[in-house]
Write a protein that holds these residues in place. Sequence first.
Motif: not given
Length: 404
Positions: A42-45, A48-49, A52, A371, A374-375, A378
């Motif tokens: 997961l590459e969260l900005s 986004e973090k 989350t 996670n 977060g998904w 995303k």
Amino acid sequence: MLEKPAGRYTGYTAYEYLEPGVDYREFRYAEQLGRVPPYAGLELSEAEKERTTRLLTEETVISLHEHVQVFPDDMGRVREHIRQGREPTGYLGLARSGLTAVFDNGMDGTCCISSDAGWKYQDVLFDLGVRMADLAHQDFVVKAETLADIRHAAETGRIAHIFALEAATMIENEVDRLDVLYGFGVRQMGIAYSEANMLGSGLKERGDGGLTYFGERAVDRMNKLGIAIDVSHSGDRTSLETIQASKVPVFITHAGARSVWPTNRMKPDEVIRACAERGGVIGIEAAPHTTLSPEHPRHSLESVMDHFTYCVELVGIEHVSFGPDTLFGDHVGLHQAFADNLSIAQAHSHVDHPLVDYVDGVENPAEAFFNIIGWLVKHGYSDDEIRLVVGQNTIRVLEEVWAR
């Protein structure tokens, strides 16, 4: 996982009121945090973090199925450890999980204190009692039996711990044992765990005879008591007949879709639809080598979410949640040590797939829901949709099932 321990956690470790080496045998236990590398998929900005973390900490987040014990670092000693009947709760990991409530299934098929065959009534009661004694000596993870308990835990910075069992095998032909288990705090129970029992057939059997007459009595008693029913490990016919027999919605607490990955451990569309049509919920599974997919046959968060998206399309987002079925320690090693007890070969139908040492992104209860959320963030799910799948769908069912 959360960067800091949550709420009221003060650093308590399991059974610290006892003297190691005197009151119980000591084992070296697996790390609750950092046992495997953090998930890099997961590459969260930063935004986004933040979103989350906000959803994880401010919303009601419930896991429909976990085993929150810590296992020995050396899984070659796991049976020695289990025989003393004193499994430690992973308080540190839970403090970093963000969970509001967790359905904990304890030893279940590995409950081999007095017999390697497992599922003995006295062993299950011993497991429950020892775990409750430990919970009573700390003030962060609290035993929960009602929706009011879950709300109180959330309001006071605690985690609500709900006892569950994956099968009713230990009641044998004694329906009143359900009342005893309810008295011990059990609020969710499966019908059968892979092997057939007095209630019905498990998913490993060659033939499924369906819910027995005694099984119908047990379903009726669970309805009257307020024990939520789970059909995750039951055979297809037994699952359908249980859903039909129950007067209230039924859970599939930890499974996936057989249309995505063709093993007995996954549920066919017919069962998932029947569960949803009666108001129930399916929790998406993440134990090693279960919820794989053709697109992601190497088990990871992405494989798990392929089952999630399929089930949402099949029955609607109001009927899907998560029951990752994780633990603290080497889950693959546990499966290897208890392959016969857990019917691993029969349940997974020998479908070829890459073997993994752990499920990347959903390795233990500390990291799973950060996670997962977060998904969802995303992939463009709204806050309202995320609230449903991480907690509110489960709450809706419990409002119908649990005694007030």
